[in-house]
Write a protein that holds these residues in place. Sequence first.
Motif, PDB file in Angstrom:
ATOM      1  N   THR A 178       0.858  -1.157   0.144  1.00 14.06           N
ATOM      2  CA  THR A 178      -0.147  -0.035  -0.019  1.00 14.06           C
ATOM      3  C   THR A 178       0.878   1.199  -0.115  1.00 14.06           C
ATOM      4  O   THR A 178       2.135   1.110   0.424  1.00 14.06           O
ATOM      5  N   ALA A 179       0.324   2.241  -0.394  1.00  8.46           N
ATOM      6  CA  ALA A 179       1.010   3.657  -0.185  1.00  8.46           C
ATOM      7  C   ALA A 179       1.548   3.854   1.200  1.00  8.46           C
ATOM      8  O   ALA A 179       2.514   4.449   1.372  1.00  8.46           O
ATOM      9  N   GLU A 180       0.398   3.649   2.141  1.00 12.36           N
ATOM     10  CA  GLU A 180       0.748   4.157   3.484  1.00 12.36           C
ATOM     11  C   GLU A 180       2.175   3.356   3.800  1.00 12.36           C
ATOM     12  O   GLU A 180       3.015   3.911   4.543  1.00 12.36           O
ATOM     13  N   ALA A 181       2.282   2.041   3.382  1.00  8.86           N
ATOM     14  CA  ALA A 181       3.423   1.130   4.044  1.00  8.86           C
ATOM     15  C   ALA A 181       4.619   1.868   3.099  1.00  8.86           C
ATOM     16  O   ALA A 181       5.660   1.774   3.691  1.00  8.86           O
ATOM     17  N   VAL A 182       4.671   2.454   1.968  1.00  5.19           N
ATOM     18  CA  VAL A 182       5.889   3.038   1.359  1.00  5.19           C
ATOM     19  C   VAL A 182       6.016   4.335   2.256  1.00  5.19           C
ATOM     20  O   VAL A 182       7.283   4.290   2.511  1.00  5.19           O
ATOM     21  N   GLY A 183       5.241   5.026   2.951  1.00  2.00           N
ATOM     22  CA  GLY A 183       5.498   6.101   3.471  1.00  2.00           C
ATOM     23  C   GLY A 183       6.406   5.624   4.638  1.00  2.00           C
ATOM     24  O   GLY A 183       7.084   6.208   5.164  1.00  2.00           O
ATOM     25  N   GLU A 184       5.585   4.498   5.479  1.00  4.84           N
ATOM     26  CA  GLU A 184       6.347   4.027   6.622  1.00  4.84           C
ATOM     27  C   GLU A 184       7.675   3.779   6.216  1.00  4.84           C
ATOM     28  O   GLU A 184       8.788   3.835   7.230  1.00  4.84           O
ATOM     29  N   GLU A 185       7.920   3.124   5.307  1.00  5.06           N
ATOM     30  CA  GLU A 185       9.435   2.280   4.941  1.00  5.06           C
ATOM     31  C   GLU A 185      10.231   3.486   4.730  1.00  5.06           C
ATOM     32  O   GLU A 185      11.225   3.795   5.159  1.00  5.06           O
ATOM     33  N   SER A 297      -5.199 -19.424  -1.064  1.00  3.96           N
ATOM     34  CA  SER A 297      -3.625 -18.798  -1.154  1.00  3.96           C
ATOM     35  C   SER A 297      -3.481 -17.606  -2.172  1.00  3.96           C
ATOM     36  O   SER A 297      -2.436 -16.769  -1.623  1.00  3.96           O
ATOM     37  N   GLU A 298      -4.420 -17.292  -2.796  1.00  2.54           N
ATOM     38  CA  GLU A 298      -4.075 -15.962  -3.583  1.00  2.54           C
ATOM     39  C   GLU A 298      -4.268 -14.703  -2.629  1.00  2.54           C
ATOM     40  O   GLU A 298      -3.629 -13.814  -2.514  1.00  2.54           O
ATOM     41  N   GLN A 299      -5.345 -15.087  -1.742  1.00  6.76           N
ATOM     42  CA  GLN A 299      -5.685 -13.805  -0.957  1.00  6.76           C
ATOM     43  C   GLN A 299      -4.490 -13.667   0.174  1.00  6.76           C
ATOM     44  O   GLN A 299      -4.042 -12.669   0.594  1.00  6.76           O
ATOM     45  N   MET A 300      -4.005 -15.045   0.372  1.00  5.53           N
ATOM     46  CA  MET A 300      -2.923 -15.222   1.591  1.00  5.53           C
ATOM     47  C   MET A 300      -1.578 -14.355   0.935  1.00  5.53           C
ATOM     48  O   MET A 300      -0.924 -13.663   1.611  1.00  5.53           O
ATOM     49  N   ALA A 301      -1.267 -14.575  -0.523  1.00  2.12           N
ATOM     50  CA  ALA A 301       0.026 -13.773  -0.915  1.00  2.12           C
ATOM     51  C   ALA A 301      -0.245 -12.262  -0.847  1.00  2.12           C
ATOM     52  O   ALA A 301       0.287 -11.584  -0.516  1.00  2.12           O
ATOM     53  N   ARG A 302      -1.807 -12.031  -1.329  1.00  8.14           N
ATOM     54  CA  ARG A 302      -2.059 -10.260  -1.128  1.00  8.14           C
ATOM     55  C   ARG A 302      -1.745  -9.824   0.134  1.00  8.14           C
ATOM     56  O   ARG A 302      -1.456  -8.699   0.266  1.00  8.14           O
ATOM     57  N   GLU A 303      -2.267 -10.479   1.019  1.00  5.02           N
ATOM     58  CA  GLU A 303      -2.282 -10.126   2.604  1.00  5.02           C
ATOM     59  C   GLU A 303      -1.154 -10.352   3.268  1.00  5.02           C
ATOM     60  O   GLU A 303      -0.943  -9.687   4.559  1.00  5.02           O
ATOM     61  N   LEU A 304       0.040 -11.409   2.906  1.00  3.90           N
ATOM     62  CA  LEU A 304       1.081 -11.756   3.740  1.00  3.90           C
ATOM     63  C   LEU A 304       1.793 -10.532   4.342  1.00  3.90           C
ATOM     64  O   LEU A 304       1.886 -10.329   5.424  1.00  3.90           O
ATOM     65  N   TYR A 305       1.983  -9.608   3.407  1.00  2.00           N
ATOM     66  CA  TYR A 305       3.086  -8.626   3.836  1.00  2.00           C
ATOM     67  C   TYR A 305       2.344  -7.435   4.727  1.00  2.00           C
ATOM     68  O   TYR A 305       2.861  -6.984   5.665  1.00  2.00           O
ATOM     69  N   ARG A 306       1.082  -7.396   4.724  1.00  2.00           N
ATOM     70  CA  ARG A 306       0.181  -6.644   5.524  1.00  2.00           C
ATOM     71  C   ARG A 306      -0.011  -7.170   6.859  1.00  2.00           C
ATOM     72  O   ARG A 306       0.461  -6.336   7.930  1.00  2.00           O
ATOM     73  N   GLY A 307       0.105  -8.379   6.813  1.00  2.00           N
ATOM     74  CA  GLY A 307       0.109  -9.254   8.078  1.00  2.00           C
ATOM     75  C   GLY A 307       1.294  -9.067   9.015  1.00  2.00           C
ATOM     76  O   GLY A 307       1.150  -8.764  10.124  1.00  2.00           O
ATOM     77  N   MET A 308       2.412  -9.082   8.251  1.00  2.00           N
ATOM     78  CA  MET A 308       3.684  -8.985   8.937  1.00  2.00           C
ATOM     79  C   MET A 308       3.807  -7.426   9.305  1.00  2.00           C
ATOM     80  O   MET A 308       4.315  -7.283  10.425  1.00  2.00           O
ATOM     81  N   ARG A 309       3.441  -6.650   8.609  1.00  2.00           N
ATOM     82  CA  ARG A 309       3.694  -5.094   9.145  1.00  2.00           C
ATOM     83  C   ARG A 309       2.767  -4.935  10.185  1.00  2.00           C
ATOM     84  O   ARG A 309       3.115  -4.164  11.218  1.00  2.00           O
ATOM     85  N   LEU A 310       1.582  -5.433  10.126  1.00  2.00           N
ATOM     86  CA  LEU A 310       0.305  -5.266  11.310  1.00  2.00           C
ATOM     87  C   LEU A 310       1.157  -5.800  12.666  1.00  2.00           C
ATOM     88  O   LEU A 310       1.250  -5.144  13.679  1.00  2.00           O
ATOM     89  N   ALA A 311       1.790  -6.944  12.684  1.00  2.00           N
ATOM     90  CA  ALA A 311       2.621  -7.338  13.741  1.00  2.00           C
ATOM     91  C   ALA A 311       3.482  -6.451  14.159  1.00  2.00           C
ATOM     92  O   ALA A 311       3.696  -6.152  15.460  1.00  2.00           O
ATOM     93  N   ASP A 312       4.510  -5.707  13.510  1.00  2.00           N
ATOM     94  CA  ASP A 312       5.234  -4.929  13.836  1.00  2.00           C
ATOM     95  C   ASP A 312       4.595  -3.687  14.280  1.00  2.00           C
ATOM     96  O   ASP A 312       5.295  -3.102  15.612  1.00  2.00           O
ATOM     97  N   SER A 313       3.668  -3.250  13.670  1.00  2.00           N
ATOM     98  CA  SER A 313       3.073  -1.976  14.217  1.00  2.00           C
ATOM     99  C   SER A 313       2.411  -2.325  15.546  1.00  2.00           C
ATOM    100  O   SER A 313       2.249  -1.486  16.547  1.00  2.00           O
ATOM    101  N   LEU A 314       1.965  -3.546  15.906  1.00  2.00           N
ATOM    102  CA  LEU A 314       1.407  -3.656  17.215  1.00  2.00           C
ATOM    103  C   LEU A 314       2.728  -4.199  18.356  1.00  2.00           C
ATOM    104  O   LEU A 314       2.249  -4.589  19.449  1.00  2.00           O
ATOM    105  N   GLY A 315       3.784  -4.013  17.677  1.00  2.00           N
ATOM    106  CA  GLY A 315       4.967  -4.384  18.519  1.00  2.00           C
ATOM    107  C   GLY A 315       4.973  -5.754  19.097  1.00  2.00           C
ATOM    108  O   GLY A 315       5.740  -6.128  20.001  1.00  2.00           O
ATOM    109  N   LEU A 316       4.630  -6.793  18.218  1.00  2.00           N
ATOM    110  CA  LEU A 316       4.620  -8.044  18.792  1.00  2.00           C
ATOM    111  C   LEU A 316       6.069  -8.813  18.328  1.00  2.00           C
ATOM    112  O   LEU A 316       6.624  -8.312  17.320  1.00  2.00           O
TER     113      LEU A 316
END
Length: 345
Positions: A178-185, A297-316
């Motif tokens: 997402t564009a927001e994730a570009v901003g964060e990075e 699986s297609e949806q998992m590919a689409r959302e995998l990185y969002r899930g990883m980023r969410l974990a970081d933003s929650l401080g997991l």
Amino acid sequence: MGTRRRRVSVIRSRSKPVKWDDLRMEFISKCTADTISNAAQALTEGHLVAFPTETVYGLGADATNEKAISRIYSVKGRPTHHPLIVHISSINKLDQWATDIPEYAINLAREFWPGPMTLILPRKDLAKDFITGGQNNVGLRVPNQPIALGLLRKFEELGGQGIAAPSANRFGAVSPTTAEAVGEELGDYLDSDDLVLDGGQCSVGIESTIIDCTSKLPRVLRPGFLTDNMIEEKIQECLVIPRTQTSIRAPGMLARHYAPKAVIMINDNASDCEGFIALEHIQTPKNSIRLISPRNSEQMARELYRGMRLADSLGLKTIGIITPQGEGIDTAIRDRVEKASKSNT
Ligand code: TXA
Ligand code: MG
């Protein structure tokens, strides 16, 4: 604040680098024809433009402008010997960048471009060492995303030859979808004359399939949405030989790649983690936070990185991931998850 906003949105005078937070609303703009024209113009002036593709967001620069390309490396914090993919608007541009193109590569390009596929081909002079990392081949891709294609066409109208674009993340980190994730990075590293085009969520979500076309037979260097089977089915006159060691500096050869801050535990080790990623039908372990619940699986590919980023933003601290075990896109998901799980040492 108002003055600074206007200055950025019309892409004019240079000002000192500013923090992403100050300019979040301005960098992320709705992509009208004007926005795309301004972005193409910015590229010709040597600025960086992050843009959506169907796979992940790319950090773009004029592929013939050495200074602009060197900014990609510094903004990403990426070692300079790592080659960049050149994005072009159509198969017709292929022979500006590549030579000695095998028949099977033409067939692949005809069949799968625009699409999530990068071809590695022997380079022409236009592909300088600063693009190829000093190798004699160049990576080329026609993305299948309207904003990306609009930007490429406009840029070419202005005399541009191609847009070099690695994924728009800091080196080794998770690609933004997402564009927001570009901003964060990258927000803290971009200048106020650089732009981020907002095209919403990427539809594929993991990086393109990379195919080495420098030998008699094509070889998949990085699995992606486009699978070995799809390639073999469509291109009957050639076989895809198994991935082997190659002299080409292939993607993800580093132990750790595509990695969030949280430590990733896979399958049997996934049950005791703070965050959890798996297909919808798999139950969340007690005490874990469910990060994404993709239906397939297609949806998992689409959302995998969002899930990883969410974990970081929650401080997991840890993420457990159950990977799908099929062929095709499942192979690409396992590749990314395994690379993300490697320890930093
Ligand atoms: O889906 C994608 O491919 C995205 C979007 C933006 O197009 N781009 C992307 O770029 O993933 P990047 O730089 O993050 O990953 C491309 C990988 C790098 O690991 C690089 O080493 C490899 O492709 N690569 C690029 N050109 C190459 C070449 N000439 N020979 C071998 N590997 C190459
Ligand atoms: Mg990358």
